[in-house]
Design a protein around this motif. Structure first.
Motif, short mmCIF file in Angstrom:
data_model
loop_
_atom_site.label_atom_id
_atom_site.label_comp_id
_atom_site.label_asym_id
_atom_site.label_seq_id
_atom_site.Cartn_x
_atom_site.Cartn_y
_atom_site.Cartn_z
N VAL A 79 -75.72 26.88 -72.91
CA VAL A 79 -74.90 27.46 -71.85
C VAL A 79 -74.58 26.34 -70.88
O VAL A 79 -75.43 25.92 -70.09
CB VAL A 79 -75.63 28.62 -71.14
N LEU A 80 -73.35 25.82 -70.94
CA LEU A 80 -72.98 24.67 -70.14
C LEU A 80 -72.70 25.10 -68.72
O LEU A 80 -71.99 26.08 -68.47
CB LEU A 80 -71.74 23.99 -70.73
N GLY A 81 -73.25 24.36 -67.76
CA GLY A 81 -73.00 24.63 -66.35
C GLY A 81 -73.76 25.81 -65.81
O GLY A 81 -73.46 26.29 -64.72
N GLY A 82 -74.76 26.29 -66.52
CA GLY A 82 -75.47 27.47 -66.04
C GLY A 82 -76.30 27.22 -64.80
O GLY A 82 -76.55 28.13 -64.02
N ASP A 83 -76.76 25.99 -64.60
CA ASP A 83 -77.59 25.70 -63.44
C ASP A 83 -76.80 25.22 -62.24
O ASP A 83 -77.37 24.89 -61.21
CB ASP A 83 -78.65 24.66 -63.80
N GLY A 84 -75.47 25.16 -62.36
CA GLY A 84 -74.64 24.76 -61.23
C GLY A 84 -74.69 23.28 -60.91
O GLY A 84 -74.32 22.89 -59.80
N SER A 85 -75.14 22.44 -61.84
CA SER A 85 -75.22 21.01 -61.57
C SER A 85 -73.87 20.32 -61.69
O SER A 85 -73.72 19.20 -61.21
CB SER A 85 -76.23 20.35 -62.51
N THR A 86 -72.91 20.94 -62.34
CA THR A 86 -71.59 20.34 -62.48
C THR A 86 -70.75 20.63 -61.24
O THR A 86 -71.02 21.57 -60.48
CB THR A 86 -70.89 20.89 -63.72
N LYS A 87 -69.71 19.83 -61.04
CA LYS A 87 -68.80 19.99 -59.92
C LYS A 87 -67.39 20.17 -60.44
O LYS A 87 -67.01 19.57 -61.45
CB LYS A 87 -68.88 18.79 -58.98
N SER A 88 -66.62 20.99 -59.75
CA SER A 88 -65.26 21.29 -60.18
C SER A 88 -64.34 21.21 -58.98
O SER A 88 -64.66 21.71 -57.90
CB SER A 88 -65.18 22.69 -60.82
N ASN A 89 -63.20 20.60 -59.20
CA ASN A 89 -62.18 20.48 -58.16
C ASN A 89 -61.32 21.73 -58.17
O ASN A 89 -60.83 22.17 -59.22
CB ASN A 89 -61.32 19.24 -58.43
N ARG A 90 -61.14 22.32 -56.99
CA ARG A 90 -60.31 23.53 -56.91
C ARG A 90 -58.89 23.26 -57.36
O ARG A 90 -58.24 24.14 -57.96
CB ARG A 90 -60.30 24.06 -55.47
N LEU A 91 -58.37 22.07 -57.10
CA LEU A 91 -57.01 21.75 -57.53
C LEU A 91 -56.91 21.78 -59.05
O LEU A 91 -55.94 22.31 -59.61
CB LEU A 91 -56.61 20.37 -57.00
N SER A 92 -57.92 21.23 -59.74
CA SER A 92 -57.89 21.21 -61.20
C SER A 92 -58.05 22.61 -61.78
O SER A 92 -57.39 22.95 -62.76
CB SER A 92 -59.00 20.29 -61.72
N VAL A 93 -58.92 23.42 -61.17
CA VAL A 93 -59.10 24.79 -61.66
C VAL A 93 -57.81 25.58 -61.49
O VAL A 93 -57.40 26.33 -62.39
CB VAL A 93 -60.26 25.47 -60.92
N GLY A 94 -57.14 25.40 -60.35
CA GLY A 94 -55.88 26.10 -60.14
C GLY A 94 -54.79 25.65 -61.10
O GLY A 94 -54.00 26.46 -61.58
N GLU A 95 -54.74 24.34 -61.39
CA GLU A 95 -53.73 23.84 -62.33
C GLU A 95 -53.97 24.38 -63.73
O GLU A 95 -53.03 24.76 -64.43
CB GLU A 95 -53.76 22.31 -62.33
N ALA A 96 -55.22 24.40 -64.17
CA ALA A 96 -55.53 24.92 -65.50
C ALA A 96 -55.22 26.41 -65.59
O ALA A 96 -54.65 26.88 -66.59
CB ALA A 96 -56.99 24.65 -65.84
N THR A 97 -55.57 27.17 -64.55
CA THR A 97 -55.35 28.61 -64.58
C THR A 97 -53.86 28.95 -64.56
O THR A 97 -53.42 29.85 -65.29
CB THR A 97 -56.05 29.26 -63.38
N SER A 98 -53.09 28.25 -63.76
CA SER A 98 -51.66 28.54 -63.69
C SER A 98 -50.96 28.22 -65.00
O SER A 98 -50.07 28.95 -65.44
CB SER A 98 -51.02 27.73 -62.56
N ARG A 99 -51.37 27.16 -65.67
CA ARG A 99 -50.76 26.81 -66.96
C ARG A 99 -51.14 27.82 -68.05
O ARG A 99 -50.32 28.13 -68.92
CB ARG A 99 -51.17 25.40 -67.37
N LEU A 100 -52.36 28.32 -67.99
CA LEU A 100 -52.73 29.37 -68.93
C LEU A 100 -51.94 30.64 -68.66
O LEU A 100 -51.50 31.33 -69.59
CB LEU A 100 -54.23 29.66 -68.83
N GLY A 101 -51.75 30.98 -67.38
CA GLY A 101 -51.01 32.18 -67.05
C GLY A 101 -49.56 32.14 -67.47
O GLY A 101 -48.98 33.15 -67.88
N LEU A 102 -48.94 30.96 -67.37
CA LEU A 102 -47.54 30.82 -67.75
C LEU A 102 -47.36 30.56 -69.25
O LEU A 102 -46.23 30.48 -69.71
CB LEU A 102 -46.90 29.66 -66.97
N GLY A 103 -48.45 30.41 -69.98
CA GLY A 103 -48.35 30.18 -71.42
C GLY A 103 -47.93 28.77 -71.78
O GLY A 103 -47.41 28.55 -72.89
#
Length: 578
Positions: free
Chosen positions: A301-325
């Motif tokens: 289970v990757l990232g289960g302990d919260g040791s990784t960090k994620s940029n909100r800008l990158s998460v938003g870019e990935a989500t928007s591209r998935l939403g638009l197909g």
């Protein structure tokens, strides 16, 4: 000048406000004098009745970033904001963002309601039609291509409302958790909008609402929680986001979030304003991303302990591209984790497609099928454009990288059972690294498993290996080794460091070739006389105006002025004679 247009809707307690573009900032501010059961709508630029994407989230955060990025990519988006109070925070868009949205042909429309109005209980007959805000959501969202939901921003909204409370309000709301209120309101709103959405995307934190938790009934909960709060009949609140959207949803998980949306004061690139030695915020220097399956083929289970960090800008870019197909390689139902690493350039469309294609390929191989073939499960795989020296990269992993990870608290703090102890460089060419797990059995150290990292000229691959066959650990374990998920996540960071240190070359993706512009040829008629050519100035090797061909109109007279000698006066002559 901000163009404002107020349109009344034929529904009790509804208000719609249309805001256009501004010369510098477009500020979207709802009215605070409306009742708590309000449904307030705002629009920046023009929106359609059938949007490409519908976003449901708290104010700011990933929801705002996803909405703006979707409009920047040319899509039509409707953002429904669930706040803790009727006075939602302000939102401002820069003129640059509005110009980019208009140039791409995108549109963005906003609507909002407080969580209390969404969670109002039904009447005595169990009819929810009396809830104006809840019944208006489905009609406002319309038929959308994708529905995106996230909890990010709920805690910040709770803090904002707490700062605005008076002592009387604090006493009245004692024991009420506004964050839980917002989360439940988002799930209720998502349930209403999901019925008319083709695909669903959920953004969650690492380890939040895992499938095993939902099956055991240990999710976020919320069923029956609001019966005692509002009184009357009990309102049915979905226990998880997957239950709210209908189950068949793609999930993007993130680690510890950093970065801010455009409307936040913390979105400025510099910390503390301009300085002699400016400090750039992490959200602009950590744009490189890596996507991995949340539950890998090896069972980690990757990232289960919260040791990784994620940029909100990158998460938003990935989500928007998935939403638009726009990500063609993504599947309809997938659960992935996004991690951010050092890098100033955000991923391009080709890089996003390559990341998701790699994840889909990893998820396609199940652990049962790999074990049936007798092969070790693949834990990690990354590709480079080239590796100048595979032996040198393997040596750096074994001597520098692995010892630092094994000395970290996450690994060295393991007190019971097996844990990774040391790393060694093996292989005929020295391109393999073995990280050895040892366990104390009858007061003797026994090798219980290994992680084998193979480095070649195109990348590196990590696999799980067996332990000491004499002690009964010769087979490859079907379950993850203790601390294995930590090493897998740190391998992604090692790949990024290898590129920075020059030990590997970042893969270059093929881009679409742009047709070169043909030179324009001009046809001159024969009867048209050629224009006289101006005289060419004489060449000069020296710099200055003379070298450029400039000439003086007339020669300047030099040395024509005569010097005059002063005659001694009579007084001075008399003094000399004396």
């Amino acid at each position: 000048m901000v163009q404002q247009q107020i349109t009344s809707i034929a529904r009790a307690g509804l208000l719609a406000t249309l805001l256009g573009s501004a010369s510098a900032f477009t500020s979207i501010t709802p009215s605070t004098s409306l009742p708590s059961t309000q449904f307030t709508s705002f629009s920046a630029l023009s929106a359609t009745s059938q949007p490409d994407v519908v976003v449901i989230s708290p104010p700011g955060g990933i929801g705002e970033i996803t909405s703006i990025e979707t409009a920047r990519l040319g899509g039509s988006v409707k953002w429904f904001v669930v706040s803790a109070a009727s006075n939602t925070p302000n939102m401002a868009l820069t003129a640059e963002t509005l110009a980019a949205i208009e140039k791409a042909g995108g549109s963005m429309e906003l609507a909002g309601a407080d969580a209390g109005s969404l969670l109002a209980p039904p009447d005595a007959e169990g009819n929810t039609a009396s809830n104006d805000a809840l019944s208006a959501i489905a009609g406002w969202c319309g038929t959308s291509g994708s529905l995106i939901c996230t909890y990010d921003g709920a805690f910040e909204e709770k803090l904002r409302v707490d700062r605005m409370k008076s002592p009387e309000q604090i006493e009245d709301t004692m024991g009420v958790d506004e964050e839980q209120l917002i989360r439940s309101g988002i799930r209720v709103a998502a349930r209403e909008a999901a019925a008319r959405s083709k695909s669903k995307i959920v953004v969650l934190a690492a380890g939040e609402e895992m499938p095993s938790d939902d099956e055991d009934g240990d999710g976020d909960g919320g069923k029956g929680f609001f019966a005692g709060l509002f009184g009357g009949n009990e309102i049915q609140v979905p226990g998880s986001m997957a239950e709210a959207v209908g189950g068949a949803a793609s999930v993007i998980r993130h680690g510890e979030l950093f970065g801010a949306a455009e409307s936040s004061p913390e979105s400025s690139p510099f910390k503390g304003g301009p300085k002699r030695e400016p400090i750039v915020r992490e959200m602009y220097t950590t744009r490189a991303v890596r996507i991995d399956p949340t539950i890998s083929t090896s069972g980690n289970v990757l990232g289960g302990d919260g040791s990784t960090k994620s940029n909100r800008l990158s998460v938003g870019e990935a989500t928007s591209r998935l939403g638009l197909g726009k990500v063609k390689s993504a599947t309809a139902k997938m659960d992935v984790s996004l991690s951010s690493f050092v890098g100033t350039a955000p991923p391009s469309d080709e890089e996003w497609n390559a990341e998701f294609a790699r994840v889909v390929e990893m998820m396609a191989s199940s652990p049962s099928s790999s074990n049936a073939r007798g092969s070790a499960p693949v834990l990690f795989r990354t590709e480079f454009s080239s590796v100048p020296s595979a032996e040198r990269l393997a040596e750096w992993l074994a001597v520098k990288w692995a010892p630092a990870i094994l000395r970290s608290y996450d690994i060295a703090g393991t007190r019971v059972g097996a844990r990774p102890v040391y790393a060694t460089q093996t292989g005929e060419e020295g391109t393999k690294i073995e990280i050895v797990w040892q366990e104390l059995v009858d007061f003797q150290s026994v090798t219980s498993g290994k992680m084998i990292i193979e480095v070649d000229e195109n990348g590196m691959t990590a696999m799980r290996g067996g332990g000491d066959a004499k002690q009964g650990y010769g087979g490859v374990s079907n379950k993850p080794l203790p601390g294995e998920d930590i090493l897998v996540r740190r391998l992604a960071d090692a790949a990024s460091q290898a590129v920075e240190k020059g030990l590997a070359v970042k893969p270059k993706l093929a881009k679409k070739e742009v047709a070169a512009m043909k030179p324009v040829t001009t046809v001159v008629a024969e009867e048209v006389a050629a224009a006289p050519t101006p005289p060419v100035a004489a060449e000069s090797s020296g710099p200055g105006p003379r070298g450029a061909g400039a000439r003086r109109s007339s020669e300047r007279s030099r040395g024509s002025r005569k010097r005059t000698t002063r005659k001694p006066s009579s007084q001075s002559d008399a003094d000399k004679k004396a």
